[in-house]
Design a protein around this motif. Structure first.
Motif, mmCIF file in Angstrom:
data_model
loop_
_atom_site.group_PDB
_atom_site.id
_atom_site.type_symbol
_atom_site.label_atom_id
_atom_site.label_comp_id
_atom_site.label_asym_id
_atom_site.label_seq_id
_atom_site.Cartn_x
_atom_site.Cartn_y
_atom_site.Cartn_z
ATOM 1 N N GLY A 1 -10.516 -12.279 -1.683
ATOM 2 C CA GLY A 1 -12.036 -12.686 -1.152
ATOM 3 C C GLY A 1 -12.926 -12.674 -2.680
ATOM 4 O O GLY A 1 -12.382 -12.423 -3.724
ATOM 5 N N GLU A 2 -14.107 -13.542 -2.463
ATOM 6 C CA GLU A 2 -14.920 -13.588 -3.528
ATOM 7 C C GLU A 2 -15.199 -12.343 -4.230
ATOM 8 O O GLU A 2 -15.617 -11.307 -3.707
ATOM 9 C CB GLU A 2 -16.182 -14.293 -3.169
ATOM 10 C CG GLU A 2 -16.138 -15.661 -2.584
ATOM 11 C CD GLU A 2 -17.655 -16.201 -2.384
ATOM 12 O OE1 GLU A 2 -18.451 -15.565 -2.546
ATOM 13 O OE2 GLU A 2 -17.440 -17.269 -1.738
ATOM 14 N N GLY A 3 -15.269 -12.194 -5.523
ATOM 15 C CA GLY A 3 -15.658 -11.095 -6.311
ATOM 16 C C GLY A 3 -14.850 -9.770 -6.276
ATOM 17 O O GLY A 3 -15.073 -8.641 -6.659
ATOM 18 N N ALA A 4 -13.610 -9.845 -5.701
ATOM 19 C CA ALA A 4 -12.518 -9.074 -5.370
ATOM 20 C C ALA A 4 -11.935 -8.808 -6.940
ATOM 21 O O ALA A 4 -12.044 -9.507 -7.593
ATOM 22 C CB ALA A 4 -11.555 -9.154 -4.487
ATOM 23 N N VAL A 5 -11.453 -7.530 -6.965
ATOM 24 C CA VAL A 5 -10.664 -7.071 -8.269
ATOM 25 C C VAL A 5 -9.192 -6.444 -7.865
ATOM 26 O O VAL A 5 -9.489 -5.713 -6.966
ATOM 27 C CB VAL A 5 -11.627 -6.040 -9.002
ATOM 28 C CG1 VAL A 5 -10.516 -5.717 -10.216
ATOM 29 C CG2 VAL A 5 -12.889 -6.534 -9.325
ATOM 30 N N ILE A 6 -8.201 -7.178 -8.511
ATOM 31 C CA ILE A 6 -6.871 -6.787 -8.345
ATOM 32 C C ILE A 6 -6.625 -5.984 -9.547
ATOM 33 O O ILE A 6 -6.544 -6.608 -10.671
ATOM 34 C CB ILE A 6 -6.069 -7.968 -7.990
ATOM 35 C CG1 ILE A 6 -6.532 -8.824 -6.758
ATOM 36 C CG2 ILE A 6 -4.413 -7.334 -7.755
ATOM 37 C CD1 ILE A 6 -6.650 -7.945 -5.523
ATOM 38 N N GLY A 7 -6.099 -4.600 -9.405
ATOM 39 C CA GLY A 7 -5.880 -3.865 -10.495
ATOM 40 C C GLY A 7 -4.701 -4.310 -11.184
ATOM 41 O O GLY A 7 -3.630 -4.911 -10.882
ATOM 42 N N ALA A 8 -4.640 -4.055 -12.465
ATOM 43 C CA ALA A 8 -3.439 -4.538 -13.347
ATOM 44 C C ALA A 8 -2.040 -4.019 -12.889
ATOM 45 O O ALA A 8 -2.199 -2.784 -12.229
ATOM 46 C CB ALA A 8 -3.632 -4.122 -14.893
ATOM 47 N N GLY A 9 -0.971 -4.918 -12.789
ATOM 48 C CA GLY A 9 0.200 -4.319 -12.299
ATOM 49 C C GLY A 9 0.443 -4.416 -10.636
ATOM 50 O O GLY A 9 1.640 -3.922 -10.357
ATOM 51 N N GLY B 1 -10.950 -16.384 -4.159
ATOM 52 C CA GLY B 1 -12.257 -16.651 -3.944
ATOM 53 C C GLY B 1 -12.918 -16.643 -5.431
ATOM 54 O O GLY B 1 -12.625 -15.895 -6.571
ATOM 55 N N ALA B 2 -14.202 -17.436 -5.589
ATOM 56 C CA ALA B 2 -15.079 -17.467 -6.530
ATOM 57 C C ALA B 2 -15.261 -15.996 -7.158
ATOM 58 O O ALA B 2 -15.556 -15.193 -6.417
ATOM 59 C CB ALA B 2 -16.165 -18.267 -6.423
ATOM 60 N N ALA C 1 -0.486 -3.545 -2.793
ATOM 61 C CA ALA C 1 -1.994 -3.455 -3.202
ATOM 62 C C ALA C 1 -2.736 -2.497 -1.997
ATOM 63 O O ALA C 1 -2.498 -3.070 -0.901
ATOM 64 C CB ALA C 1 -2.740 -4.625 -3.690
ATOM 65 N N ARG C 2 -3.525 -1.605 -2.142
ATOM 66 C CA ARG C 2 -4.345 -1.097 -1.155
ATOM 67 C C ARG C 2 -5.961 -1.052 -1.834
ATOM 68 O O ARG C 2 -6.082 -0.886 -2.911
ATOM 69 C CB ARG C 2 -3.825 0.364 -0.984
ATOM 70 C CG ARG C 2 -2.456 0.248 -0.234
ATOM 71 C CD ARG C 2 -2.332 1.638 0.148
ATOM 72 N NE ARG C 2 -0.798 1.923 0.707
ATOM 73 C CZ ARG C 2 -0.209 1.423 1.832
ATOM 74 N NH1 ARG C 2 -1.193 1.052 2.521
ATOM 75 N NH2 ARG C 2 0.907 1.289 1.960
ATOM 76 N N ILE C 3 -6.793 -1.215 -0.882
ATOM 77 C CA ILE C 3 -7.988 -1.051 -1.268
ATOM 78 C C ILE C 3 -8.779 0.313 -1.539
ATOM 79 O O ILE C 3 -8.301 1.297 -0.817
ATOM 80 C CB ILE C 3 -9.045 -1.863 -0.049
ATOM 81 C CG1 ILE C 3 -8.480 -3.294 0.476
ATOM 82 C CG2 ILE C 3 -10.533 -1.461 -0.402
ATOM 83 C CD1 ILE C 3 -9.253 -3.832 1.312
ATOM 84 N N MET D 1 -15.327 -8.423 -2.562
ATOM 85 C CA MET D 1 -15.839 -7.447 -3.453
ATOM 86 C C MET D 1 -14.889 -6.182 -3.340
ATOM 87 O O MET D 1 -15.452 -5.054 -4.058
ATOM 88 C CB MET D 1 -17.289 -7.192 -2.826
ATOM 89 C CG MET D 1 -18.410 -8.377 -2.836
ATOM 90 S SD MET D 1 -18.631 -8.621 -4.676
ATOM 91 C CE MET D 1 -19.785 -7.541 -5.250
ATOM 92 N N ALA D 2 -13.996 -6.304 -2.739
ATOM 93 C CA ALA D 2 -12.886 -5.158 -2.693
ATOM 94 C C ALA D 2 -12.197 -5.148 -4.041
ATOM 95 O O ALA D 2 -11.931 -5.988 -4.684
ATOM 96 C CB ALA D 2 -11.943 -5.140 -1.566
ATOM 97 N N VAL D 3 -11.978 -3.761 -4.466
ATOM 98 C CA VAL D 3 -11.212 -3.220 -5.564
ATOM 99 C C VAL D 3 -9.690 -2.823 -4.810
ATOM 100 O O VAL D 3 -9.738 -1.656 -4.526
ATOM 101 C CB VAL D 3 -11.781 -2.049 -6.533
ATOM 102 C CG1 VAL D 3 -10.878 -1.830 -7.453
ATOM 103 C CG2 VAL D 3 -12.927 -2.700 -6.955
ATOM 104 N N ALA D 4 -8.794 -3.401 -5.286
ATOM 105 C CA ALA D 4 -7.540 -3.198 -4.736
ATOM 106 C C ALA D 4 -6.338 -2.903 -5.689
ATOM 107 O O ALA D 4 -6.369 -3.713 -6.689
ATOM 108 C CB ALA D 4 -6.772 -4.366 -3.740
ATOM 109 N N VAL D 5 -5.548 -1.963 -5.740
ATOM 110 C CA VAL D 5 -4.492 -1.595 -6.698
ATOM 111 C C VAL D 5 -3.193 -0.959 -5.982
ATOM 112 O O VAL D 5 -3.181 -0.807 -4.855
ATOM 113 C CB VAL D 5 -5.304 -0.442 -7.573
ATOM 114 C CG1 VAL D 5 -6.544 -1.020 -8.382
ATOM 115 C CG2 VAL D 5 -5.241 0.983 -7.208
#
Length: 203
Positions: free
Chosen positions: A152-160, A134-135, A178-180, A170-174
């Motif tokens: 999704g839009e604005g989500a962040v996937i942590g390094a690795g 997403g954008a 990966a889990r939110i 808008m979720a941050v998953a690592v």
């Protein structure tokens, strides 16, 4: 918005490219970007870039050597694909506008069947499912997004991280898998999550 100049390490502006079917104005493509695809004149699969897309050194875009109808890569305007990233479009790869893909990330829309008759995995047929980013999302360095996943839009996937299932806006998953961990700007995140789940407006 960053205004890129011809500083050291910034790819040069490209006005056309033999392996890109559609390209918006102001795209920057490093000389070392590589492609795996049939010739554009014999293949319906397409690679398209919106305005101002940046492809840094060592990025690889893959449509595959066959003529499968699901293959495509679309990168929305203003997105940045950092060094060494692998973009698999065999099953379809749709990257929204303003996406950041960190160094050496892999977006994989295809894999190999594990349960076919051939013991050698490489000889088994490919499996394919589209990947959608997403954008405004950020895919951290060395992350892997597997086939069939929507970020999704604005989500962040942590390094690795290794992403095996959808991540809401808008979720941050690592992690692996990966889990939110949380949502960015909680109020806005819950509203977008509600829309994602089809729950309507949440105040």
């Amino acid at each position: 918005m960053t205004i890129w100049t011809d500083a050291t390490g910034i790819p040069p502006v490209a006005y056309a490219h033999p392996h890109i079917d559609q390209m918006g104005a102001g795209c920057r493509i490093a000389d070392s970007v590589s492609f795996v695809r049939q010739r554009p004149d014999v293949c319906t699969a397409r690679i398209s870039l919106g305005e101002g897309v940046m492809l840094f050194d060592g990025v690889r875009l893959v449509l595959g050597a066959d003529l499968h109808t699901s293959a495509f890569i679309r990168i929305g305007g203003g997105s940045v694909i950092n060094v060494g990233s692998y973009l698999s479009g065999e099953g379809g790869l749709d990257i929204g506008e303003g996406v950041l893909v960190g160094p050496h990330a892999a977006l994989l829309s295809a894999g190999h069947s594990l349960d076919a008759a051939e013991p050698c995995v490489a000889r088994n047929p490919l499996t394919r499912a589209p990947v959608r980013i997403g954008a405004g999302a950020w895919i951290g360095a060395r992350s892997i997004v597997l086939q069939g996943v929507t970020i999704g839009e604005g989500a962040v996937i942590g390094a690795g991280s290794v992403v095996t299932r959808d991540v809401p806006p808008m979720a941050v998953a690592v992690g692996n898998p990966a889990r939110i961990m949380r949502y960015r700007h909680a109020q806005r995140g819950w509203r977008r999550l509600a829309t994602w789940l089809g729950m309507g407006q949440v105040t």
